[in-house]
Scaffold this active site. Structure first.
Site, mmCIF file in Angstrom:
data_model
loop_
_atom_site.group_PDB
_atom_site.id
_atom_site.type_symbol
_atom_site.label_atom_id
_atom_site.label_comp_id
_atom_site.label_asym_id
_atom_site.label_seq_id
_atom_site.Cartn_x
_atom_site.Cartn_y
_atom_site.Cartn_z
ATOM 1 N N GLU A 105 43.787 29.570 43.141
ATOM 2 C CA GLU A 105 42.647 29.291 44.027
ATOM 3 C C GLU A 105 41.314 29.684 43.415
ATOM 4 O O GLU A 105 40.297 29.094 43.749
ATOM 5 C CB GLU A 105 42.861 29.995 45.356
ATOM 6 C CG GLU A 105 44.108 29.432 46.052
ATOM 7 C CD GLU A 105 44.135 29.626 47.545
ATOM 8 O OE1 GLU A 105 43.505 30.589 48.008
ATOM 9 O OE2 GLU A 105 44.796 28.821 48.217
ATOM 10 N N VAL A 106 41.323 30.697 42.572
ATOM 11 C CA VAL A 106 40.064 31.121 41.938
ATOM 12 C C VAL A 106 40.092 30.673 40.475
ATOM 13 O O VAL A 106 41.007 31.045 39.724
ATOM 14 C CB VAL A 106 39.883 32.653 42.033
ATOM 15 C CG1 VAL A 106 38.611 33.077 41.308
ATOM 16 C CG2 VAL A 106 39.830 33.094 43.495
ATOM 17 N N HIS A 110 43.350 35.044 36.028
ATOM 18 C CA HIS A 110 43.640 36.384 36.543
ATOM 19 C C HIS A 110 45.141 36.597 36.581
ATOM 20 O O HIS A 110 45.911 35.673 36.833
ATOM 21 C CB HIS A 110 43.044 36.603 37.936
ATOM 22 C CG HIS A 110 43.334 35.524 38.926
ATOM 23 N ND1 HIS A 110 42.666 34.304 38.916
ATOM 24 C CD2 HIS A 110 44.207 35.450 39.953
ATOM 25 C CE1 HIS A 110 43.128 33.550 39.893
ATOM 26 N NE2 HIS A 110 44.077 34.217 40.538
HETATM 27 P P1 5GP Z 1 45.172 32.901 43.145
HETATM 28 O O1 5GP Z 1 45.768 32.176 44.293
HETATM 29 O O2 5GP Z 1 43.994 32.142 42.569
HETATM 30 O O3 5GP Z 1 46.177 33.309 42.121
HETATM 31 O O4 5GP Z 1 44.657 34.277 43.741
HETATM 32 C C1 5GP Z 1 43.335 34.572 44.057
HETATM 33 C C2 5GP Z 1 43.330 35.962 44.655
HETATM 34 O O5 5GP Z 1 41.991 36.396 44.720
HETATM 35 C C3 5GP Z 1 43.897 36.019 46.082
HETATM 36 O O6 5GP Z 1 44.995 36.935 46.103
HETATM 37 C C4 5GP Z 1 42.714 36.515 46.922
HETATM 38 O O7 5GP Z 1 43.089 37.408 47.934
HETATM 39 C C5 5GP Z 1 41.829 37.161 45.867
HETATM 40 N N1 5GP Z 1 40.407 37.106 46.192
HETATM 41 C C6 5GP Z 1 39.708 36.000 46.572
HETATM 42 N N2 5GP Z 1 38.424 36.310 46.765
HETATM 43 C C7 5GP Z 1 38.303 37.634 46.500
HETATM 44 C C8 5GP Z 1 37.200 38.529 46.520
HETATM 45 O O8 5GP Z 1 36.066 38.185 46.833
HETATM 46 N N3 5GP Z 1 37.454 39.817 46.169
HETATM 47 C C9 5GP Z 1 38.703 40.242 45.817
HETATM 48 N N4 5GP Z 1 38.822 41.522 45.506
HETATM 49 N N5 5GP Z 1 39.760 39.422 45.783
HETATM 50 C C10 5GP Z 1 39.556 38.136 46.124
#
Ligand code: 5GP
Length: 125
Positions: A105-106, A110
């Site tokens: 999602e981001v 990561h």
């Molecule tokens: P993905 O689905 O991209 O692997 O995970 C993105 C993660 O980023 C999610 O677990 C979400 O909770 C975390 N996340 C999204 N926005 C923020 C933020 O503003 N601060 C922090 N600390 N985590 C975030």
């Protein structure tokens, strides 16, 4: 919504803002190559996100473009965070969601580090 990890890096993504200090976070660790902070929506007692400082969307993007020192620094930082958080004592899980099918999602690479409790099966069936 999962992102298309083949798109160019978006400097406005939330982790880029965290790296620039524009958005607050609960920092765990930082060094020249990596930055780590608690996930805002933890899915385990320990849930830390470890990111490279560089502008990389995905694992493939990172390993194509980053230098050896940067890659080694990032991988070492993940291990450091595992030790610092206490996750390494009883075991933990690393996860990188990449692109649409991976549920990313981001759009800044990561690694999720989960620990602090038994984590169950690798994927839901
Ligand atoms: P993905 O689905 O991209 O692997 O995970 C993105 C993660 O980023 C999610 O677990 C979400 O909770 C975390 N996340 C999204 N926005 C923020 C933020 O503003 N601060 C922090 N600390 N985590 C975030």
């Amino acid at each position: 919504m999962p992102i298309d990890a083949s798109l160019p890096y978006d400097e406005a993504n939330i982790f880029a803002k965290i790296l620039r200090g524009e958005v607050p976070c609960n920092k765990v660790y930082e060094d020249e190559h990596a930055f780590a902070f608690h996930d805002i929506n933890p899915l385990a007692p320990i849930h830390v996100l470890v990111i490279p400082r560089g502008a990389y969307v995905s694992w493939d993007d990172f390993t194509l473009k980053a230098g050896d020192e940067e890659i080694a620094g990032f991988v070492r930082a993940v291990g450091e965070v595992a030790r610092m958080t206490g996750a390494s004592a009883q075991g933990y899980r690393l996860l990188a969601n990449i692109g649409k099918r991976g549920g990313q999602e981001v759009p800044h690479l990561h690694v999720h580090l989960f620990g602090g409790a038994p984590l169950g099966p690798m994927l839901s069936r």
